[in-house]
Design an enzyme around this catalytic site. Structure first.
Site, short mmCIF file in Angstrom:
data_model
loop_
_atom_site.label_atom_id
_atom_site.label_comp_id
_atom_site.label_asym_id
_atom_site.label_seq_id
_atom_site.Cartn_x
_atom_site.Cartn_y
_atom_site.Cartn_z
CG ASP A 45 -1.86 -0.92 1.27
OD1 ASP A 45 -2.64 -1.51 0.44
OD2 ASP A 45 -2.82 -0.82 2.12
CG HIS A 96 -3.97 2.54 -1.13
ND1 HIS A 96 -5.40 1.71 0.01
CD2 HIS A 96 -3.12 3.27 0.31
CE1 HIS A 96 -4.42 1.83 1.36
NE2 HIS A 96 -4.06 1.90 1.61
CG HIS A 189 2.02 0.20 4.02
ND1 HIS A 189 2.56 -0.66 4.98
CD2 HIS A 189 1.24 0.40 4.69
CE1 HIS A 189 0.93 -1.55 6.11
NE2 HIS A 189 0.47 0.26 5.32
#
Length: 460
Positions: A45, A96, A189
């Site tokens: 992400d 996202h 991440h």
């Protein structure tokens, strides 16, 4: 003023809190976990990031691993060459939002614009539309469910806190290896610029990820794209379940978590949990053991429990009762020597008199040295039968039909074995064994095995 606050509370509860709970616990209209036997999914992400995303892509390429990137639209707009490279190297690109902002703080129309704008950016760079969406922080609102026809909401089954540097590489690696299982959707991440994150945190993530990919290679596990995992899951029996049965399964697995927390169960093989145990005082009627001793009230026993989540997955992956039984027997056969090793190395456990559990349908435990005993009639036996009947209807390939066919056989039994017998039987086999190696073995082909009965679902 109080009325206004009350209305705001009601609106926020129905708009955000309740949908979030439903999606998180029951998986309603979201994808959180796959069912593969050799595959897991790496998802990233908040990127792309010009410093860390190229390093990540190099690492994935080194291990021939495919991943899913849920990109922030404004970042993708700023670094189109990284989006182009992700696409060219065979990774899946998801959405996202255009900015990393919680859906709880945006109106439905604003969320739709965030998704559409990011999709347009991805399409302008790659020539392909994105249909996979992960809301920031995994927070959904009531109207996110209505967008299901346009995008597939993807959450995760494993999160590690890799956005903070105080975790450290070693601890992060440990947490990742503990969840390196087939079907897991791992959340990581590749950018540390989000509110609350540490800018240098992706550097530690990359170091821990390389160790994890190295271990995955040893275990024969592969990282695949989320869309591939979803396609496999949609072909499964789970995808064809009614909502009521999915709700039942969700409640059942939630109870599993609560039970483990309340009674502090320990796990024989944490990375691929199947057999759990706890030390406690026996509270039942006296039972005669095979070594001539008697298990009496107050004696210490090691109580065994089979992992409900693994039991459910085995049931969903099995085409017949015989195949389910064979898979359970093989998993039990792998864990028993390591249970003996754990007991031998723990003074309190080795002083226990017996291994003890409750089982339904009782051909199978004898293979491991257990003796099967009738439960004394009473309230506990009745409640146990009721619970295990529901459990069997959930995990058995034949579902409720099995209960109608063999209802007279669904009688809970005690399975018991002296601890000394376990150590004598398995102690030599596991001397000097490395516990993490047991996690490398995956399911084998069961079709050539002889038919066997389901050895039993242990009661919680």
């Amino acid at each position: 003023m109080e009325t206004l606050l009350l209305w705001l509370f009601y609106i926020s509860t129905f708009y955000a809190f309740i949908p979030g709970i439903i999606s998180r616990i029951f998986g309603y209209r979201v994808f959180r976990r796959g069912i593969g036997v050799k595959d897991f999914a790496l998802t990233f992400d908040d990127g792309p990031d010009p410093q860390y995303t190229p390093k990540l892509l190099d690492l994935l390429n080194k291990y021939n691993a495919k991943a899913t990137f849920f990109v922030v639209g404004s970042h993708a707009e700023r670094y189109p060459e990284l989006i182009r490279r992700m696409h060219a190297e065979g990774h899946l690109i998801g959405i996202h939002n255009y900015v990393h902002k919680s859906n709880w703080l945006m109106r439905p129309g604003t969320v739709c614009k965030q998704i559409q704008r990011t999709d347009d950016i991805i399409y302008g760079i790659t020539g392909e539309r994105s249909t996979y969406y992960r809301p920031p922080w995994g927070i959904v609102n009531l109207f996110d469910f209505s967008k299901r026809r346009h995008v597939k909401i993807v959450l995760w089954s494993a999160m590690f806190g890799d956005w903070r540097t105080n975790l450290g590489v070693d601890r992060l690696t440990e947490k990742m290896l503990a969840r390196l299982n087939p079907g897991e959707v791992m959340l990581l991440h590749d950018c540390g610029l989000t509110l609350g994150a540490d800018p240098e945190a992706p550097e530690q993530m990359l170091a821990a990820l390389e160790r994890t990919l190295e271990e995955a290679k040893v275990r024969g596990l592969n990282s695949i794209r989320v869309d591939e995992m979803i396609k496999a899951a949609e072909k499964s029996s789970l995808a064809r379940m009614s909502f009521s049965k999915r709700l039942l399964v969700g409640l059942w697995l939630l109870w599993e978590r609560c039970f483990h927390f309340l009674f502090r169960l320990r796990t024989v093989s944490p990375a691929l949990p199947f057999l759990h145990y706890r030390l406690r005082a026996y509270q039942g009627h006296s039972v005669s053991l095979d070594d001539g001793t008697t298990l009496s009230k107050g004696d210490q026993v090691i109580e065994l429990h089979i992992d409900n989540h693994q039991l459910f997955e085995l049931g969903m992956q099995s085409r017949s009762a015989a195949q389910l039984a064979i898979r359970m027997i093989r998993r039990m056969d792998k864990d028993m020597p390591y249970l003996a090793e754990i007991i031998a190395g723990d003074d309190a456990l080795s002083e226990a008199k017996a291994l003890y559990g409750i089982s339904m349908i009782n051909r199978g435990p004898e293979k491991f040295g257990f003796t099967v005993k009738d439960m004394p009639k009473g309230l506990f036996a009745s409640l146990t039968k009721f619970y295990l009947s529901i459990l069997l209807s959930v995990i058995h390939p034949a579902g409720g039909a099995r209960l109608k066919e063999r209802s007279e056989a669904l009688v809970p039994k005690i399975i018991v074995m002296p601890v000394s017998q376990l150590l004598d039987s398995y102690g030599q086999k596991c001397t000097g064994a490395k516990l993490h190696r047991r996690q490398a073995a995956g399911p084998e082909h069961e079709e050539d095995m002889a038919e066997a009965e389901l050895p039993g679902a242990h009661a919680h």
